[in-house]
Scaffold this motif. Structure first.
Motif, short mmCIF file in Angstrom:
data_model
loop_
_atom_site.label_atom_id
_atom_site.label_comp_id
_atom_site.label_asym_id
_atom_site.label_seq_id
_atom_site.Cartn_x
_atom_site.Cartn_y
_atom_site.Cartn_z
N TYR A 1 -5.61 69.78 -39.93
CA TYR A 1 -4.68 70.10 -38.85
C TYR A 1 -5.38 69.80 -37.54
N ASN A 2 -4.67 69.99 -36.43
CA ASN A 2 -5.28 69.86 -35.11
C ASN A 2 -5.84 71.21 -34.67
N ILE A 3 -6.90 71.16 -33.89
CA ILE A 3 -7.43 72.37 -33.25
C ILE A 3 -6.96 72.36 -31.80
N ILE A 4 -6.23 73.40 -31.42
CA ILE A 4 -5.64 73.46 -30.09
C ILE A 4 -6.34 74.57 -29.30
N LEU A 5 -7.05 74.18 -28.27
CA LEU A 5 -7.83 75.12 -27.46
C LEU A 5 -7.00 75.56 -26.26
N ILE A 6 -6.82 76.88 -26.15
CA ILE A 6 -6.13 77.42 -24.98
C ILE A 6 -7.06 78.42 -24.30
N LEU B 1 2.64 67.86 -26.15
CA LEU B 1 2.40 68.65 -27.36
C LEU B 1 3.26 68.17 -28.52
N ILE B 2 4.50 67.80 -28.24
CA ILE B 2 5.38 67.27 -29.28
C ILE B 2 4.81 65.96 -29.82
N GLU B 3 4.32 65.13 -28.92
CA GLU B 3 3.73 63.85 -29.31
C GLU B 3 2.52 64.04 -30.22
N MET B 4 1.74 65.09 -29.99
CA MET B 4 0.51 65.33 -30.73
C MET B 4 0.76 65.79 -32.17
N GLN B 5 1.98 66.14 -32.50
CA GLN B 5 2.26 66.64 -33.85
C GLN B 5 2.10 65.59 -34.92
N SER B 6 2.09 64.34 -34.54
CA SER B 6 1.92 63.26 -35.51
C SER B 6 0.45 63.03 -35.85
N ARG B 7 -0.44 63.75 -35.19
CA ARG B 7 -1.88 63.55 -35.40
C ARG B 7 -2.47 64.62 -36.31
N LYS B 8 -3.67 64.33 -36.79
CA LYS B 8 -4.48 65.32 -37.51
C LYS B 8 -5.92 65.17 -37.06
N ASN B 9 -6.71 66.21 -37.31
CA ASN B 9 -8.14 66.16 -36.96
C ASN B 9 -8.37 65.80 -35.51
N VAL C 1 4.09 77.09 -27.36
CA VAL C 1 3.38 77.75 -28.45
C VAL C 1 4.00 77.35 -29.79
N ALA C 2 5.32 77.31 -29.84
CA ALA C 2 6.00 76.90 -31.07
C ALA C 2 5.63 75.47 -31.46
N GLU C 3 5.54 74.58 -30.47
CA GLU C 3 5.17 73.20 -30.74
C GLU C 3 3.72 73.08 -31.20
N MET C 4 2.83 73.88 -30.60
CA MET C 4 1.42 73.88 -31.00
C MET C 4 1.25 74.20 -32.49
N LYS C 5 1.97 75.20 -32.95
CA LYS C 5 1.76 75.73 -34.28
C LYS C 5 2.37 74.88 -35.38
N ASN D 1 1.63 71.85 -36.12
CA ASN D 1 0.58 71.07 -36.79
C ASN D 1 -0.79 71.42 -36.23
N GLY D 2 -1.00 72.68 -35.91
CA GLY D 2 -2.30 73.04 -35.34
C GLY D 2 -2.62 74.51 -35.49
N ARG D 3 -3.89 74.82 -35.26
CA ARG D 3 -4.35 76.20 -35.19
C ARG D 3 -4.76 76.44 -33.75
N VAL D 4 -4.26 77.52 -33.18
CA VAL D 4 -4.46 77.78 -31.76
C VAL D 4 -5.67 78.69 -31.58
N VAL D 5 -6.66 78.19 -30.86
CA VAL D 5 -7.90 78.92 -30.61
C VAL D 5 -7.93 79.34 -29.15
N LEU D 6 -7.97 80.65 -28.91
CA LEU D 6 -8.07 81.18 -27.55
C LEU D 6 -9.53 81.39 -27.20
N LEU D 7 -10.01 80.68 -26.18
CA LEU D 7 -11.36 80.88 -25.66
C LEU D 7 -11.27 81.82 -24.46
N THR D 8 -12.12 82.82 -24.44
CA THR D 8 -12.10 83.79 -23.35
C THR D 8 -13.47 83.89 -22.69
N ALA D 9 -13.47 84.43 -21.48
CA ALA D 9 -14.71 84.68 -20.74
C ALA D 9 -14.38 85.70 -19.66
N SER D 10 -15.39 86.31 -19.10
CA SER D 10 -15.17 87.30 -18.05
C SER D 10 -14.76 86.60 -16.76
#
Length: 261
Positions: free
Chosen positions: A91-96, A153-161, A177-181, A183-192
């Protein structure tokens, strides 16, 4: 058989040996991945890649074909990384996350370690529109920019890896968010907020921070977005005080655990 035919036959035999060796090598790469997973070992081991490079250099010495052989091994190593990526991420890795949370740094590292393609959404949009994000906001407004994000994001659904690094506001739209999911897993990166400020204070391409590029302003905007970020995320990884290797290892572990459930 003349000499030319004999040489061609020898070359064909060499090709057969290379093919057999590559098939065996790729199978061993998969076995190593399975072993690491079974025994809970770190997937990313950059020191091993350095060791392989040193061994190759020692083996070749001053061989007259060393540059050509180096070139072949660079491709072999890249393909080995792709095999690892296919096994780990079907799947795709989606960084938010908020600007400055580390999305670009992490996507670059994943690309290096797994030979994954990167899509920096802001960069792609800027290239296609032939203007900066700040100019897009000023000329067409935020809503126009957000539509560009959704379409990409819709365009990216045809991709993998593929590692897709989202702009800070992408996850604020439920449709995104619906489009991300799909073909992808959504990874939330956080920081202070303090960490974010240190990372973005010298950047002039952050229109949403206009007039509030300080810890308090960043903290307030982060809080406004926190609920939607967390709702969108499949996993959350904090980047404060961690090396890029540590962040990626934690991310891989959480994604693997998610798939095993």
């Amino acid at each position: 058989m003349n000499d030319l035919e004999m040489y061609r036959e020898q070359l064909a035999l060499c090709d057969d040996k290379i093919i057999d060796a590559l098939v065996e090598r790729n199978a061993i790469v998969e076995k190593i991945m399975a072993y690491k997973e079974e025994y809970g070992m770190p997937i990313l081991q950059p020191q091993q890649e350095a060791k392989q490079a040193a061994r190759l250099k020692e083996k070749l010495g001053d061989n007259k074909y060393r540059e050509e052989i180096y070139d072949v091994f660079r491709r072999i190593n890249r393909n080995s990384k792709r095999i690892q990526a296919r096994k780990l991420f079907d799947y795709n890795i989606i960084l938010i996350g908020f600007m400055g949370a580390g999305k670009t740094t992490i996507s670059d590292y994943l690309s290096t370690m797994f030979a994954m393609n990167i899509v920096e959404m802001d960069q792609v949009i800027e290239e296609r529109e032939e203007m900066s994000i700040q100019d897009i906001f000023a000329t067409y407004g935020e809503e126009y920019f957000r539509e560009l994000e959704t379409n990409l994001l819709i365009e990216m659904q045809s991709r993998k890896n593929t590692v897709i690094s989202c702009g800070g506001g992408v996850a604020m739209r439920e449709r995104n968010v619906a489009e991300m999911k799909k073909n992808g897993r959504v990874v939330l990166l956080t920081a202070s907020p303090e960490t974010i400020y240190e990372r973005v204070k010298d950047s002039n391409n952050r229109p949403v921070l206009n007039g509030r590029k300080n810890v308090q302003g960043i903290s307030e905007l982060m809080e406004q977005r926190r609920e939607k970020y967390e709702a969108a995320a499949d996993i959350v990884v904090n980047t404060d005080g961690k090396t890029v290797l540590q962040v990626c290892e934690e991310m891989i572990q959480k994604l693997t655990e998610m798939e095993d459930k």
